[in-house]
Design a protein around this motif. Structure first.
Motif, PDB file in Angstrom:
ATOM      1  N   ARG A 226     -10.487   4.311   0.506  1.00  0.00           N
ATOM      2  CA  ARG A 226     -11.697   5.127   0.691  1.00  0.00           C
ATOM      3  C   ARG A 226     -12.668   4.513   1.700  1.00  0.00           C
ATOM      4  NH1 ARG A 226     -13.637   4.920  -4.966  1.00  0.00           N
ATOM      5  NH2 ARG A 226     -11.759   3.712  -5.370  1.00  0.00           N
ATOM      6  N   SER A 227     -12.408   3.271   2.123  1.00  0.00           N
ATOM      7  CA  SER A 227     -13.315   2.645   3.094  1.00  0.00           C
ATOM      8  C   SER A 227     -12.796   2.740   4.520  1.00  0.00           C
ATOM      9  CB  SER A 227     -13.534   1.173   2.749  1.00  0.00           C
ATOM     10  OG  SER A 227     -14.316   1.068   1.602  1.00  0.00           O
TER      11      SER A 227
ATOM     12  N   ASP B  46     -13.443  -0.974  -7.296  1.00  0.00           N
ATOM     13  CA  ASP B  46     -14.809  -0.551  -7.606  1.00  0.00           C
ATOM     14  C   ASP B  46     -14.978   0.023  -9.008  1.00  0.00           C
ATOM     15  OD1 ASP B  46     -13.485   1.809  -7.145  1.00  0.00           O
ATOM     16  OD2 ASP B  46     -14.982   2.650  -5.784  1.00  0.00           O
TER      17      ASP B  46
ATOM     18  N   LEU C  78     -22.369   3.241   4.141  1.00  0.00           N
ATOM     19  CA  LEU C  78     -23.242   2.147   4.554  1.00  0.00           C
ATOM     20  C   LEU C  78     -22.958   0.912   3.714  1.00  0.00           C
ATOM     21  CD1 LEU C  78     -26.556   4.189   4.905  1.00  0.00           C
ATOM     22  CD2 LEU C  78     -24.952   3.542   6.717  1.00  0.00           C
TER      23      LEU C  78
ATOM     24  N   ILE D 126     -20.916   9.307   3.870  1.00  0.00           N
ATOM     25  CA  ILE D 126     -21.882   8.322   4.377  1.00  0.00           C
ATOM     26  C   ILE D 126     -21.335   6.985   3.936  1.00  0.00           C
ATOM     27  CG2 ILE D 126     -24.223   7.421   4.097  1.00  0.00           C
ATOM     28  CD1 ILE D 126     -25.042  10.234   3.275  1.00  0.00           C
TER      29      ILE D 126
ATOM     30  N   GLU E 280       0.862  -1.192   0.000  1.00  0.00           N
ATOM     31  CA  GLU E 280       0.000   0.000   0.000  1.00  0.00           C
ATOM     32  C   GLU E 280       0.893   1.234   0.000  1.00  0.00           C
ATOM     33  OE1 GLU E 280      -3.231   1.157  -0.161  1.00  0.00           O
ATOM     34  OE2 GLU E 280      -2.261   3.096   0.152  1.00  0.00           O
TER      35      GLU E 280
HETATM   36  C1  LIG Z   1     -17.341   9.864   0.609  1.00  0.00           C
HETATM   37  C2  LIG Z   1     -17.529   8.449   0.214  1.00  0.00           C
HETATM   38  C3  LIG Z   1     -18.697   7.792   0.558  1.00  0.00           C
HETATM   39  C4  LIG Z   1     -18.891   6.474   0.189  1.00  0.00           C
HETATM   40  N1  LIG Z   1     -20.016   5.824   0.591  1.00  0.00           N
HETATM   41  C5  LIG Z   1     -20.154   4.513   0.345  1.00  0.00           C
HETATM   42  C6  LIG Z   1     -21.244   3.775   0.888  1.00  0.00           C
HETATM   43  O1  LIG Z   1     -22.102   4.298   1.593  1.00  0.00           O
HETATM   44  N2  LIG Z   1     -21.322   2.465   0.615  1.00  0.00           N
HETATM   45  C7  LIG Z   1     -20.394   1.842  -0.161  1.00  0.00           C
HETATM   46  O2  LIG Z   1     -20.502   0.645  -0.374  1.00  0.00           O
HETATM   47  N3  LIG Z   1     -19.361   2.520  -0.699  1.00  0.00           N
HETATM   48  C8  LIG Z   1     -19.216   3.828  -0.460  1.00  0.00           C
HETATM   49  N4  LIG Z   1     -18.155   4.507  -0.968  1.00  0.00           N
HETATM   50  C9  LIG Z   1     -17.307   3.845  -1.963  1.00  0.00           C
HETATM   51  C10 LIG Z   1     -16.274   2.942  -1.349  1.00  0.00           C
HETATM   52  O3  LIG Z   1     -15.557   3.647  -0.373  1.00  0.00           O
HETATM   53  C11 LIG Z   1     -15.343   2.507  -2.465  1.00  0.00           C
HETATM   54  O4  LIG Z   1     -16.095   1.896  -3.480  1.00  0.00           O
HETATM   55  C12 LIG Z   1     -14.309   1.517  -1.980  1.00  0.00           C
HETATM   56  O5  LIG Z   1     -13.694   1.953  -0.801  1.00  0.00           O
HETATM   57  C13 LIG Z   1     -13.267   1.349  -3.078  1.00  0.00           C
HETATM   58  O6  LIG Z   1     -12.293   0.459  -2.626  1.00  0.00           O
HETATM   59  P1  LIG Z   1     -11.101   0.033  -3.562  1.00  0.00           P
HETATM   60  O7  LIG Z   1     -10.269  -0.889  -2.773  1.00  0.00           O
HETATM   61  O8  LIG Z   1     -11.634  -0.410  -4.859  1.00  0.00           O
HETATM   62  O9  LIG Z   1     -10.301   1.389  -3.892  1.00  0.00           O
HETATM   63  P2  LIG Z   1      -9.472   2.380  -2.955  1.00  0.00           P
HETATM   64  O10 LIG Z   1     -10.130   2.575  -1.659  1.00  0.00           O
HETATM   65  O11 LIG Z   1      -9.222   3.579  -3.799  1.00  0.00           O
HETATM   66  O12 LIG Z   1      -8.112   1.614  -2.688  1.00  0.00           O
HETATM   67  C14 LIG Z   1      -7.034   1.612  -3.580  1.00  0.00           C
HETATM   68  C15 LIG Z   1      -5.766   1.624  -2.738  1.00  0.00           C
HETATM   69  O13 LIG Z   1      -4.659   1.456  -3.606  1.00  0.00           O
HETATM   70  C16 LIG Z   1      -3.606   2.274  -3.153  1.00  0.00           C
HETATM   71  N5  LIG Z   1      -2.702   2.462  -4.290  1.00  0.00           N
HETATM   72  C17 LIG Z   1      -2.964   3.105  -5.451  1.00  0.00           C
HETATM   73  N6  LIG Z   1      -1.891   3.052  -6.265  1.00  0.00           N
HETATM   74  C18 LIG Z   1      -0.939   2.338  -5.615  1.00  0.00           C
HETATM   75  C19 LIG Z   1       0.383   1.940  -5.941  1.00  0.00           C
HETATM   76  N7  LIG Z   1       0.950   2.277  -7.100  1.00  0.00           N
HETATM   77  N8  LIG Z   1       1.073   1.208  -5.039  1.00  0.00           N
HETATM   78  C20 LIG Z   1       0.520   0.854  -3.847  1.00  0.00           C
HETATM   79  N9  LIG Z   1      -0.734   1.232  -3.481  1.00  0.00           N
HETATM   80  C21 LIG Z   1      -1.449   1.952  -4.360  1.00  0.00           C
HETATM   81  C22 LIG Z   1      -4.326   3.535  -2.684  1.00  0.00           C
HETATM   82  O14 LIG Z   1      -3.525   4.297  -1.811  1.00  0.00           O
HETATM   83  C23 LIG Z   1      -5.554   2.942  -2.004  1.00  0.00           C
HETATM   84  O15 LIG Z   1      -5.336   2.692  -0.639  1.00  0.00           O
HETATM   85  C24 LIG Z   1     -17.914   5.817  -0.585  1.00  0.00           C
HETATM   86  C25 LIG Z   1     -16.730   6.480  -0.920  1.00  0.00           C
HETATM   87  C26 LIG Z   1     -16.526   7.777  -0.518  1.00  0.00           C
HETATM   88  C27 LIG Z   1     -15.235   8.458  -0.877  1.00  0.00           C
END
Ligand SMILES: Cc1cc2nc3c(=O)[nH]c(=O)nc-3n(C[C@H](O)[C@H](O)[C@H](O)COP(=O)(O)OP(=O)(O)OC[C@H]3O[C@@H](n4cnc5c(N)ncnc54)[C@H](O)[C@@H]3O)c2cc1C
Length: 442
Positions: free
Chosen positions: A40-41, A408, A58, A56, A32
């Motif tokens: 984002r979670s 996502d 959920l 929010i 990471e």
């Molecule tokens: C304000 C807000 C509200 C939300 N509300 C909801 C909700 O109510 N319900 C719901 O289900 N979802 C919600 N979501 C969406 C949810 O948070 C995301 O869909 C989910 O967290 C995405 O996860 P991910 O692992 O796909 O991506 P990310 O969380 O973006 O994780 C990607 C990770 O990769 C790392 N990374 C990137 N490039 C590199 C690299 N080159 N080397 C090493 N690490 C790297 C980043 O630092 C990050 O930690 C919300 C999001 C936000 C911002």
């Protein structure tokens, strides 16, 4: 130490995929780039005694959600969630029951008796819809189709369908939203004990547990930015982190799809893949968190407004341990156009407007605030538009031997964070089956 799989990205998708694979005997290395896991979670401890999520946050579909099922079936644990109460719509100066549940339909005053009667057969049709046949059909076209069958729909019914689509898809670009994706959300939600739920202790609790599970059979390194992925003869060889090369023949990029080409040159992929991946549009918006000095509402479900479309939640009404005793946390979110989140003046306009809405909903709201934060940015990786529904986004298994994706913005069922969770299961299943030739039971 050698690893079976390297996961790039410690957001919820990377952590869930890592936990499933670790439970199935794989040696995992998760890298990471930031100092914190969860992406984002994550939730942070803010001020004294507050646990604050990103906006929010959920869990859609409660016990029918992917994340709940992953914990139960893949990790052998019961996820501790608290079901949300009914949704309310704030309209014309008052809160109204929202007819998304049978109870809501019976008690709502946004439909008159005739509309309630008319809505029954429409709901039956919606619940029978074949999702795959409607992924390419926009919400307005689907509403027209319902009108062809059921006769002209009243304005309150049409408005209601649009708000539900906006809610499910976290977007107000209704003309672009996929009716298949939105209806799939309604169908899944209708089988769940509650449309949404909240993890006890905030998302932090989930993230911490996943970290523990991965560490039982692997390693997690923070502040480890992967600079590139090494590929030879269309096969994965490992990753480069600064001057260090780490070997592995399986790599998962658990990062948003638009960042793939920062690590692997486009020339390694087919033009179709590049086109599909480059054009994915995320959900964006402005969100405000408030610490309130006293409880101003007991409502434990989502609160919606229609014009502008906003959603808000008192997360501490679901889990009071996330705030100091007697206080309350409240979050409101408004989806916006992409250009808003990089324009301070536009963010301020949204913020001022949200404050007006809040003071209308809860007179004296401003006087109850202890602290507040405003943020703007990417929420979900892919808006479920007809142009980028589940079949038009990159699949979790790539064209390159040993390269997989999770997150996502990839092509799996669901909307919002549910996509990230489902992608983790699909990704782990693909890797497990490719490597062992055994089926991962889901
Ligand atoms: C304000 C807000 C509200 C939300 N509300 C909801 C909700 O109510 N319900 C719901 O289900 N979802 C919600 N979501 C969406 C949810 O948070 C995301 O869909 C989910 O967290 C995405 O996860 P991910 O692992 O796909 O991506 P990310 O969380 O973006 O994780 C990607 C990770 O990769 C790392 N990374 C990137 N490039 C590199 C690299 N080159 N080397 C090493 N690490 C790297 C980043 O630092 C990050 O930690 C919300 C999001 C936000 C911002």
């Amino acid at each position: 130490m050698s690893f079976d799989t390297i996961i790039v990205g410690g957001g919820i998708a990377g952590l869930l995929t890592g936990a499933i694979l670790a439970k199935n005997g794989q040696k995992i290395l998760l890298l990471e780039k930031s100092s914190m896991l969860g992406g984002r979670s994550n939730s942070i401890e803010y001020k004294k005694g507050y646990i604050v999520d990103f906006g929010i946050h959920l869990i859609r579909y409660s016990t029918k959600s992917s994340i709940y099922k992953i914990f139960k079936k893949q990790l052998g644990e019961k996820l501790d969630i608290i079901n949300c109460g009914d949704i309310k719509l704030f309209q014309d100066g008052a809160f109204h029951d929202f007819p998304l549940s049978m109870r809501g339909l019976a008690s709502t005053d946004i439909f008159n008796d005739e509309e309630k009667k008319a809505f029954g057969p429409i709901l039956v049709d919606i619940l029978k819809l074949k999702v795959n046949d409607y992924l390419d059909v926009s919400v307005p076209d689907y509403i027209k189709e319902l009108e062809d069958k059921h006769g002209k729909l009243s304005q309150p019914i049409k408005d209601f369908l649009v708000v539900v689509a906006n809610l499910m898809c976290v977007s107000t670009k209704t003309e672009m939203l996929s009716s298949g994706e939105f209806v799939d959300g309604i169908k899944t939600g209708s089988k769940a004990p509650s449309g949404t739920s909240y993890p006890r202790g905030g998302w932090k609790a989930i993230i911490e547990r996943l970290i523990e599970i991965i560490k039982e059979n692997g390693e997690i390194r923070t502040k480890s930015k992967v600079d590139s992925v090494k590929i030879e003869n269309n096969e994965i060889r490992g990753v480069n982190v600064g001057s260090e090369f780490i070997e592995a023949n399986t790599v998962i990029l658990a990062i948003p799809s638009k960042s793939i080409f920062d690590l692997i040159p486009e020339s390694n992929f087919s033009p179709e893949f590049v086109k599909m991946t480059e054009n994915i549009i995320p959900t964006v918006g402005v969100f405000m968190d408030f610490g309130l000095k006293e409880k101003i509402s007991d409502h434990d479900g989502t609160i919606l407004t229609r014009k502008p479309f906003t959603m808000s939640v008192f997360a501490s009404n679901l889990d009071e341990k996330i705030v100091p005793e007697g206080e309350q946390i409240y979050t409101i979110f408004q989806p916006t156009e992409l250009d808003v989140i990089s324009d301070k003046e536009k963010i301020k306009q949204v913020k001022d407007n949200l404050m007006n809405i809040l003071n209308e909903m809860y007179p004296d709201f401003s006087n109850k605030i202890i602290w507040h934060r405003t943020s703007a940015g990417i929420v979900d990786g892919a808006v479920p538009f007809i142009t980028q529904h589940r079949n038009l986004r990159p699949k979790v298994k790539s064209e390159i031997e040993g390269l997989y994706f999770a997150g996502d913005s990839y092509g799996v069922p669901g909307t919002g964070g549910e996509i990230a969770h489902t992608s983790a299961l699909f990704c782990a299943k693909a890797i497990f089956e490719d490597r062992t030739k055994l089926e991962l039971l889901t």
